[in-house]
Design an enzyme around this catalytic site. Sequence first.
Site, PDB file in Angstrom:
ATOM      1  N   LYS B  79       0.859  -1.194   0.000  1.00  0.00           N
ATOM      2  CA  LYS B  79       0.000   0.000   0.000  1.00  0.00           C
ATOM      3  C   LYS B  79       0.894   1.243   0.000  1.00  0.00           C
ATOM      4  O   LYS B  79       1.938   1.275   0.670  1.00  0.00           O
ATOM      5  CB  LYS B  79      -0.869  -0.047   1.265  1.00  0.00           C
ATOM      6  CG  LYS B  79      -1.942   1.028   1.367  1.00  0.00           C
ATOM      7  CD  LYS B  79      -2.754   0.811   2.661  1.00  0.00           C
ATOM      8  CE  LYS B  79      -3.858   1.841   2.858  1.00  0.00           C
ATOM      9  NZ  LYS B  79      -4.617   1.587   4.104  1.00  0.00           N
ATOM     10  N   SER B 154      -9.514   1.476   3.551  1.00  0.00           N
ATOM     11  CA  SER B 154      -8.720   2.271   2.642  1.00  0.00           C
ATOM     12  C   SER B 154      -7.673   1.485   1.852  1.00  0.00           C
ATOM     13  O   SER B 154      -7.139   1.986   0.870  1.00  0.00           O
ATOM     14  CB  SER B 154      -8.004   3.365   3.436  1.00  0.00           C
ATOM     15  OG  SER B 154      -7.079   2.785   4.353  1.00  0.00           O
ATOM     16  N   SER B 178      -9.391  -0.941   7.742  1.00  0.00           N
ATOM     17  CA  SER B 178      -8.890  -0.730   6.382  1.00  0.00           C
ATOM     18  C   SER B 178      -8.161  -1.903   5.736  1.00  0.00           C
ATOM     19  O   SER B 178      -7.862  -1.858   4.543  1.00  0.00           O
ATOM     20  CB  SER B 178      -7.979   0.492   6.341  1.00  0.00           C
ATOM     21  OG  SER B 178      -8.750   1.665   6.410  1.00  0.00           O
TER      22      SER B 178
END
Lengths: 101, 490, 488
Positions: B79, B154, B178
């Site tokens: 990420k 997210s 997330s």
Amino acid sequence: MEQRIDAEQVRKVAKLARLALTEAEIEEFTGQLGAILGYVEKMNELDTTGVEPLAHCLPISNVLRADEVRPSLGTDMTLSNAPDSDGPFFKVPKILDEGAA
Amino acid sequence: MALHELTALELRDRIAAGTLSSVEATRAVLDRIERLDPTVGAYLAVFADRALESAQAVDRRIAAGEKVGPLAGVPLAVKDVLCTSFGATTCGSKILENFHAPYDATVIRRLQAADAVIVGKTNMDEFAMGSSTENSGYRKTANPWDTSRVPGGSSGGSAAAVAARLCQAALGSDTGGSIRQPASFCGVVGLKPTYGRVSRYGLVAYGSSLDQVGPITQSVADAALLLQVIAGHDPCDSTSVSEELAPVEDYLTRLNEPLERLRIGVASDFNAGADPAVREAIDRAVEGYRQAGAQIVELAMPHLDYAIAAYYVIATAEASSNLARYDGVHYGYRTKDPSDYIEVYSKSREEAFGKEVKRRIMLGTYALSSGYYDAYYLKALKVRNLIRGDFVRAFERCDCMMMPVAPTTAFAFGEKADDPLKMYLSDIYTIAVNLAGIPGISVPCGFDEAGMPIGLQVIGPAFSEARLLRIARMHEARTDWHTKRPALAG
Amino acid sequence: MSDLTYKIIVGLEIHVQLNTRTKMFCGCALSFGEEANSRVCPVCLGLPGALPVMNEQAVENAILAAMALNCEIASFTKWDRKGYYYPDLPKNYQISQYDLPLGGPGYIEIPLDGGKTKRVRIRRAHLEEDAGKNLHTSGYHSQVDLNRAGTPLLEIVTEPDLNSPEQVRALAVELQRIVRYLGVSEADMQKGHMRFEPNVNLVIERGGQQFKTPIAEVKNLNSFRALERSVAYEARRQLDDFLETGRTMQMGNKSTRGWDDVNEVTVLQREKEEAHDYRYFPDPDLVPVTPSEPWLAKIRSRLCELPVQREVRYVQEYGLSAYDAGVLTADRSTADFFEEAVKLGASAKRVCNLLTQLGLKLAKDRNSDLAGLGLDPAGVADLAKMIEAGTISASAGNTILTAMVETGKKPDALAEELNLIQKSDVGELERILDQVLAENEASVTEITTGGKKAQKARGYLMGQVMQKTKGQANPKIVADLLSKKLGS
Ligand SMILES: [Mg+2]
Ligand SMILES: [Zn+2]
């Protein structure tokens, strides 16, 4: 529902947070923050008398580092992401007031 | 079997055995990214050359009979919330568009020390604020199961990448769900470790007392493998726990041994808020455990209903402070022609932050400001303590808890985008775990009538990851949900 | 107007830079004038993802200083973020301590004239990180240097117990002496190691009524002199302002004033203290500090007798003058040196004279301390003993001390070498004296008859003995013999 936050307060908070919000955003946020705060106040249903605030879940303290020098980045690397620089310095428009201490 | 059908563990074993080269595996992933990512939109950056070089180096070392790390040659994605000394680190925000970190996050160093091949950095909600990845400053990421729907957030990019097999496994970060929620939306496994288990050094902070890095994978075994690599004490993070306090266990070795006399806690009242299809899938999963010999314990969790309220105060308060540094002075975006230095701050931030980030900064600033601190921030910390107390008491009566990850399956783009509160409320099942600092894992447990995946959340006491993984593996071993792939992934 | 009296009220906010090797929360070396921004890392640059880790030495130094200020040491202390935006503050928050400082209430004893001391209460002492520096060189831009950012600071806040510019200065000097004694700070004001911000106002009594003038906080003080003068100036200014306008303290009308060192005046910077909203909250990146008893004991073992206590003891125990005691205790190494020599059996007075009259001057000339001169307490003690015993004269003692510094030799060897040993053999001195008396009958008569010339004659005879012994006769013994033979 009573109004929890008005546009004036939103402006004040935006100034604290250094956000030059547009008038449209101020209006939008006034409504949305009011709704969110209204929801958040659900917490008041709970009696928290005598409850310790929990800032951290970790059962640890005294995490210390030996006073030993480690390499710094050096001036070039330090300034490598700077939007503007002046020799070995970061450069900003003239600062006229005093910071806090 | 096509390469993309292999888990990270299977791929690793083949590479280590010399029956497959890392270059082959990496090239396959890069090809798939080229072919599919225009549709999925999982990546913000792909490091094709760098990845192939790493892969070649691993292949050379294996050929030379050298000892290699536990992830040798496996193509992974991370990420973009993690700092890398290669490529940009944007955190999904325009304010860091050209930011090149001069250092690697500890977890990145650990992946590299394990000889993993990092193929790229994945899309995310700006500064990890969001539940749909719609708040990215750069691009839209689609759910590989239905590209008209969000992948969750997210860590939506990482979850979509794993689901579409655009990498063998990925890292995400979880502040309020997330990792687990996008894993659930995308039909993959997502593990949020105990707070303090994995170093946060180099993880761009959102809510520092809640943030934790964890794996998003195709299987529970892969989650165990990745956790093994990234877990452990880091002297650069004061909040990472020591080996004495919580030693890193061998998560893989006994993974397949089922647990006897397992006690599973369920809070039926709390779960009742989920959609019928979700509830049904969870009930079915729990029933499966019962049939396998587990005892089901009904729990009252009186304070969980207040978790969202407490979370949106604590997380935004911390965020308002963590994001103060993005000011256009030392790095990141600076507004053009500011009239004075104050405008460098206020206009740079106004122009480069997205709506959701501004909204949360405003909320957090308000909650900490003089006159409101006690009513909001301090109150939230007390509620946080009550919530932790619920879990402490629960784990006296059971070994783990099971509940949904999210009340619904993946929703359509734009469905909740204009109502932030509605979006926040969808975090109901994940947030309390972050507030309590305990681990939680999401594993696939079914599909709704639209064919969208549903995740089962298993929650354990602090530092019980080894057992949590074994419990999750029990489910996986008895079902085949995890073997399903979206049509798009082939 | 004639019945007007007033009292100056001053409280101090003090920042002391702790002399660790590295910064408070990262491994960057503390900066001493290197190239700008060369001692900066991801942590002190506030880069995304970077995290602070406490410097153990900084925590120990801060606790030690707090102990010396008689502060209660907290059993639980934590870190807070203080939020404000300024270009020299890269994270736009300062890591500091808000509601649970490591040092609670304490006090400092400051020396006043006449050997008295005054107790000034300390409100709190806490640890924090320093900001960088903004430089305003050009007309349109400012420059930012972050080398100083993250330097450990001890912030000390006193109660408003100081009542004169002299007391303010005395506290500053005393604090400097204490932190240097403890070795926790170099405390060089010019280098900004110690920064004082006095909060000044007056309590005025007039016509049986009491008035308080608005508080002014004075900044930019970089010397003791500036500190003292700024308080004196503020007192005058506030009195004038009161007489002119009658302005008194209201809620929150505290102003900030800067010291203009050239014109020796304070200049208004901010009239109404704009209510700062720092949004303090516990720093989630750091864990609490809970000092254990063994750890505190280890730190406490570094505590020593404080300078003001030593000073008083030197007067009482050794009979030194207040002035000499002050000189000897001005820095710890001198005082330690002195006491070491006294402990070896030398006369305190003799050692004091050797050090204050010559030793410290030699050290100062060479920009060194006593040890740096190659002197050791044992050598100085031996020298003092030789003077005390009459083996050498006091002035020969000074000659030998200089030679010790120059040659590194021992005092007895030097006394021999330089022929400075006094003749103290009573029999021999008596024989020489008898000879002198025989040769100077006129002088003998002048002494025995008494009167005006007797004293001068006595001196003349002494001089003759000295001449015959080439200056090595012990004058005390000769004088005694003379008195015995001719009466005193
Ligand atoms: Mg301060
Ligand atoms: Zn540093």
